[in-house]
Design an enzyme around this catalytic site. Sequence first.
Site, PDB file in Angstrom:
ATOM      1  CG  ASP A 189      -1.886  15.605  -1.897  1.00  0.00           C
ATOM      2  OD1 ASP A 189      -2.679  16.225  -2.651  1.00  0.00           O
ATOM      3  OD2 ASP A 189      -1.173  16.173  -1.055  1.00  0.00           O
ATOM      4  CD  GLU A 242     -13.489   3.277   1.918  1.00  0.00           C
ATOM      5  OE1 GLU A 242     -14.401   2.636   1.362  1.00  0.00           O
ATOM      6  OE2 GLU A 242     -12.314   2.847   2.022  1.00  0.00           O
ATOM      7  CD  GLU A 288       2.307   8.058   5.170  1.00  0.00           C
ATOM      8  OE1 GLU A 288       2.683   9.236   4.976  1.00  0.00           O
ATOM      9  OE2 GLU A 288       1.331   7.554   4.601  1.00  0.00           O
ATOM     10  CD  GLU A 297      -2.744   1.333   2.436  1.00  0.00           C
ATOM     11  OE1 GLU A 297      -3.766   2.049   2.380  1.00  0.00           O
ATOM     12  OE2 GLU A 297      -2.389   0.728   3.468  1.00  0.00           O
TER      13      GLU A 297
END
Length: 212
Positions: free
Chosen positions: A118, A194, A69, A44
């Site tokens: 983004d 979400e 990340e 991810e």
Amino acid sequence: MRVRHKPWAKDKLSAYPQYVVQTPEENRGNWQNIFEQKGPIHIEVGTGKGRFISEMAKANPSINYIGIEIQESVIVTALDRLIDADVPNIRLMNSNAADLTTFFAENEIDRVYLNFSDPWPKTRHEKRRLTYKTFLNTYEKILVKNGEIHFKTDNQGLFEYSLWSFSQYNMLLKYISLDLHNSDYEGNIETEYEEKFSNKGSRIYRCEVQFK
């Protein structure tokens, strides 16, 4: 969104090498070896606070997951989730997605998830969008043949741009939902964003695309 700086985050990430891969470039071509069992590897890009990837790892124990990340003060929350989840098939990387070929060899990854990236709405920032052609080229290099990208967003403009970008790259559009939460799609695992956007009434867009 502004992220509150956590000066202690770097030290905490370093304190848990069993969860946070400290030198990911050293695992290039050998990521299977860091997991307890061999299996498909899904990554991810922009894992945020880690809700999605930790729940995916729980639901799919035969698949190995890597959450990537760049922001230390964000991924440290994902680390807390990982510690609580106590599942062996997930690792984290505090790294820049632009450098994926530095960390992964060709054909090493089976699937890429892009969740609520983004949107970079200004035209001059197009190259920063994670569905821009240079990023697609990077994903294609590390993915297995016919590897897939699964993409979710609440931003209609980014979704429309991404569908165009995928098509221009000659990818196969396997699944498209213009309103995921009011569709018949089963097995959706929500991210923090979400849930927040959906509760505000925002429509969630999702697609699955495949490299040919």
